[in-house]
Design a protein around this motif. Structure first.
Motif, PDB file in Angstrom:
ATOM      1  N   GLY A  61    -121.920  46.159  64.583  1.00  0.00           N
ATOM      2  CA  GLY A  61    -122.931  46.526  63.707  1.00  0.00           C
ATOM      3  C   GLY A  61    -122.623  47.789  62.844  1.00  0.00           C
ATOM      4  O   GLY A  61    -123.548  48.520  62.504  1.00  0.00           O
ATOM      5  N   PHE A  87    -118.357  45.099  61.198  1.00  0.00           N
ATOM      6  CA  PHE A  87    -119.864  45.127  61.223  1.00  0.00           C
ATOM      7  C   PHE A  87    -120.396  43.851  61.908  1.00  0.00           C
ATOM      8  O   PHE A  87    -121.339  43.977  62.687  1.00  0.00           O
ATOM      9  N   SER A  88    -119.603  42.789  61.942  1.00  0.00           N
ATOM     10  CA  SER A  88    -119.964  41.536  63.013  1.00  0.00           C
ATOM     11  C   SER A  88    -119.949  42.070  64.250  1.00  0.00           C
ATOM     12  O   SER A  88    -120.832  41.608  65.234  1.00  0.00           O
ATOM     13  N   GLN A  89    -118.619  42.801  64.563  1.00  0.00           N
ATOM     14  CA  GLN A  89    -118.747  42.785  66.302  1.00  0.00           C
ATOM     15  C   GLN A  89    -119.417  44.124  66.734  1.00  0.00           C
ATOM     16  O   GLN A  89    -119.862  44.041  67.731  1.00  0.00           O
ATOM     17  N   ASP A 141    -115.875  43.382  57.063  1.00  0.00           N
ATOM     18  CA  ASP A 141    -116.776  42.265  57.875  1.00  0.00           C
ATOM     19  C   ASP A 141    -116.603  42.129  59.225  1.00  0.00           C
ATOM     20  O   ASP A 141    -117.737  42.159  59.893  1.00  0.00           O
ATOM     21  N   ALA A 142    -115.662  42.123  59.654  1.00  0.00           N
ATOM     22  CA  ALA A 142    -115.318  41.836  61.293  1.00  0.00           C
ATOM     23  C   ALA A 142    -116.016  43.035  61.981  1.00  0.00           C
ATOM     24  O   ALA A 142    -116.536  42.953  63.093  1.00  0.00           O
ATOM     25  N   ARG A 151    -112.030  41.906  54.912  1.00  0.00           N
ATOM     26  CA  ARG A 151    -112.155  40.876  55.987  1.00  0.00           C
ATOM     27  C   ARG A 151    -112.274  41.719  57.262  1.00  0.00           C
ATOM     28  O   ARG A 151    -113.098  41.583  58.180  1.00  0.00           O
TER      29      ARG A 151
END
Length: 266
Positions: free
Chosen positions: A24, A20-22, A17-18, A14
């Motif tokens: 990159g 990567f989302s925030q 993924d966060a 989790r």
């Protein structure tokens, strides 16, 4: 961050993924040799100034957050325009939506309202600015600290295909557009006390060192010498000298002469 306790796989994934989302940032696993995790796209971070700025800000924010007991001994400069209207402007950028702004320039007694098509935002000298096309078909820049109101509309616009924010500001020092000031090759000389500051924090991305000795260093830049660049040079006083072009030397000399007139009677 986990108090030296092993993380559950679901928690780790989790967080990954966060990240990567925030930011990159891609964190991959090298399964051979003991499941080693590594950053798979370090070149994206090195080449992306915004990502590097975000990571630096995030890291510094975390460090300060862990040391709030020192708040009276950690001093920062305030950014007066970041909190109020930046969120709305960024929302408009994402959807290419027109915003109605109420703007109060420093040199005007009253504010006035008009719509703009926001093209990009820029942080400069602790102030946020938005570049956009106004209702008079002019591309202008507006300080967010001078915005009294910002209203997001449902009307969209088409961003010009040939517009590139980085390219637009490539030959500009700060936020003064200066359409009538053409970019040119500029040579400056910094004395031995100030040359190290220019080496570690260049005035402009085009700056390069062309000569260095024990007394001084010479730097070359390619930009439009607008008045905000002139003010930046004057901040260093006698520690920086404009070598060329002659037109910029005359401008600097004129400003110094005006300053002298203010103090000559003391």
């Amino acid at each position: 961050m986990s108090d030296c306790k092993p993380l559950h796989r679901a928690t780790f994934n989790r967080w990954r993924d966060a990240i990567f989302s925030q930011f990159g940032i891609i964190i991959d696993c090298q399964k051979t040799g003991g499941y080693l995790y590594y950053i798979a796209n370090p070149e994206d971070i090195d080449e992306d100034k915004l990502k590097k700025w975000m990571l630096d800000s995030f890291a510094v924010g975390n460090i300060i957050g862990e040391n709030l007991s020192l708040k009276g001994r950690i001093l920062i400069d305030e950014i007066p325009s970041g909190r109020d209207h930046l969120t709305t402007i960024l929302e408009a950028l994402k959807g290419n939506r027109i915003v109605n702004i109420t703007y109060h320039p420093f040199n005007r007694e009253h504010s006035y309202s008009f719509p703009i098509e926001p093209y990009c935002v820029k942080l400069f000298e602790n102030r946020w600015y938005v570049l956009g096309r106004n209702n008079r078909d002019e591309i202008r820049i507006y300080g967010l600290d001078r915005l009294e109101e910002v209203e997001l509309t449902d009307t969209t616009f088409k961003l010009p295909k040939d517009f590139d924010a980085v390219e637009f500001f490539a030959t500009k020092f700060g936020i003064v557009i200066g359409y009538d000031v053409k970019p040119e090759r500029i040579i400056i000389r910094a004395n031995k006390e100030h040359k190290h500051y220019l080496k570690t924090l260049p005035l402009h991305h085009s700056q390069r060192l062309i000569k260095d000795n024990s007394v001084s260093a010479y730097f070359e830049l390619f930009l439009s010498p607008t008045y905000d660049f002139v003010m930046k040079l004057l901040q260093a006083g006698a520690m920086i000298q404009v070598v060329s072009p002659g037109s910029l030397r005359k401008t600097i000399k004129s400003w110094i002469s005006d300053m002298y007139e203010l103090y000559k009677d003391d």
